[in-house]
Write a protein that holds these residues in place. Structure first.
Motif, PDB file in Angstrom:
ATOM      1  N   MET A   1       0.830  -1.189   0.000  1.00 50.32           N
ATOM      2  CA  MET A   1       0.000   0.000   0.000  1.00 50.32           C
ATOM      3  C   MET A   1       0.868   1.243   0.000  1.00 50.32           C
ATOM      4  O   MET A   1       1.903   1.271   0.641  1.00 50.32           O
ATOM      5  CB  MET A   1      -0.902  -0.012   1.231  1.00 50.32           C
TER       6      MET A   1
ATOM      7  N   ILE B   1      -8.111   0.028  -2.648  1.00 50.39           N
ATOM      8  CA  ILE B   1      -9.530   0.188  -2.326  1.00 50.39           C
ATOM      9  C   ILE B   1     -10.290  -0.787  -3.210  1.00 50.39           C
ATOM     10  O   ILE B   1      -9.996  -0.879  -4.406  1.00 50.39           O
ATOM     11  CB  ILE B   1      -9.978   1.644  -2.590  1.00 50.39           C
TER      12      ILE B   1
ATOM     13  N   GLN C   1      -9.240  -6.027   2.384  1.00 46.96           N
ATOM     14  CA  GLN C   1      -7.873  -5.720   2.803  1.00 46.96           C
ATOM     15  C   GLN C   1      -7.056  -6.993   2.922  1.00 46.96           C
ATOM     16  O   GLN C   1      -5.899  -7.026   2.564  1.00 46.96           O
ATOM     17  CB  GLN C   1      -7.869  -4.950   4.137  1.00 46.96           C
TER      18      GLN C   1
ATOM     19  N   PRO D   1       0.000   6.787   2.981  1.00 51.84           N
ATOM     20  CA  PRO D   1      -0.966   7.879   2.783  1.00 51.84           C
ATOM     21  C   PRO D   1      -0.360   9.257   2.995  1.00 51.84           C
ATOM     22  O   PRO D   1      -0.857  10.244   2.484  1.00 51.84           O
ATOM     23  CB  PRO D   1      -2.075   7.585   3.788  1.00 51.84           C
TER      24      PRO D   1
ATOM     25  N   ASN E   1      -8.891   3.831   3.472  1.00 48.56           N
ATOM     26  CA  ASN E   1      -7.768   2.928   3.707  1.00 48.56           C
ATOM     27  C   ASN E   1      -7.773   2.320   5.103  1.00 48.56           C
ATOM     28  O   ASN E   1      -6.858   1.575   5.445  1.00 48.56           O
ATOM     29  CB  ASN E   1      -6.436   3.636   3.452  1.00 48.56           C
TER      30      ASN E   1
END
Length: 189
Positions: free
Chosen positions: A1, A107, A164, A4, A155
Motif C-alpha cells: 500500500m 480500495i 484488505q 498515505p 484505507n
C-alpha cells in the motif's frame, strides 16, 4: 500500500448527477482514477461482468477500467463522481524524490457501506462535489485536501476487512514474483 502521507491528488472533474430512469452512459475517460458514490436509486454497471448498483455503494475504478452504466426503471440513480490523478511523492534523507504515478489504490472496486460509515461517505462525497470548482485555486485546493481525507478514511482496515486481507495476499504474491523475476534476470546475464 502507498504511504498515505506520501499521496498527492488533483481532482480533474467532480460532479453530482441526478439521472433519469432511462439514463445510460459509458465511462469515456479511463486515464484517471474514479470514484462513484451512489446516494440513491438503483441501476447496473457493466465492466467485464454485471454489477447491481444501489444506495450506499462505492465504486473505485483504477485508470484504464472501462464501464457502462444505466439507471433502473423507476429508481433513477443520484451519483457523486470524482475523477482524479494520484501520485506518490516521497521525502527521505532530507530531500524530495521524483513523483511516481499511483496505478491503483488499495480500495476495492465495489463495496457497500451501511450505517455510520455510509453516512460519513455520503457527507464526504457531497462536500467534495459541492466545494470543487474548476479554475478556483482555493476551492480546488480545499477539495483536493478533502479527497485526501476521504482516501485516508477508505484505507482504514476496519472499513473493508475482507478486501484488505485479499489485497495484502495479492501484495505478498506480487513481491515474491518480482523477486523471482529479478533473480532470473540476473541469472540470464
Amino acid at each position: 500500500m502507498q504511504n498515505p502521507f506520501e499521496l498527492v491528488v488533483r481532482i480533474m472533474w467532480s460532479a453530482f448527477k441526478q439521472t433519469t430512469s432511462d439514463w445510460a452512459d459509458i465511462r469515456n475517460n479511463t486515464k484517471v482514477h474514479t470514484f462513484y458514490w451512489i446516494h440513491e436509486g438503483k441501476g447496473i454497471f457493466y465492466t467485464n461482468r454485471r454489477h447491481d448498483v444501489y444506495q450506499g455503494m462505492l465504486f473505485y475504478m483504477k485508470p484504464g477500467t472501462p464501464m457502462k452504466m444505466e439507471s433502473a426503471e423507476g429508481a433513477p440513480l443520484a451519483i457523486s463522481m470524482i475523477l482524479f490523478e494520484c501520485c506518490e511523492l516521497t521525502y527521505t534523507e532530507s530531500r524530495w524524490h521524483m513523483p511516481e504515478l499511483v496505478h491503483q489504490l488499495p480500495i476495492p472496486f465495489a463495496s457497500r457501506c451501511k450505517g455510520s460509515s455510509g453516512m460519513e461517505l455520503d457527507h464526504a462525497f457531497n462536500q467534495i462535489t459541492t466545494a470543487w470548482s474548476m479554475g478556483n485555486p482555493y476551492k480546488e485546493l480545499e477539495s483536493n485536501a478533502d479527497l485526501l481525507k476521504l482516501i485516508a478514511y477508505l484505507n482504514q482496515p476496519a472499513l473493508f476487512p475482507e478486501q484488505q486481507d485479499v489485497y495484502s495476499v495479492y501484495l505478498k504474491i506480487k513481491e515474491i514474483l518480482e523477486i523471482r523475476y529479478a533473480d532470473m534476470q540476473r541469472g540470464c546475464r
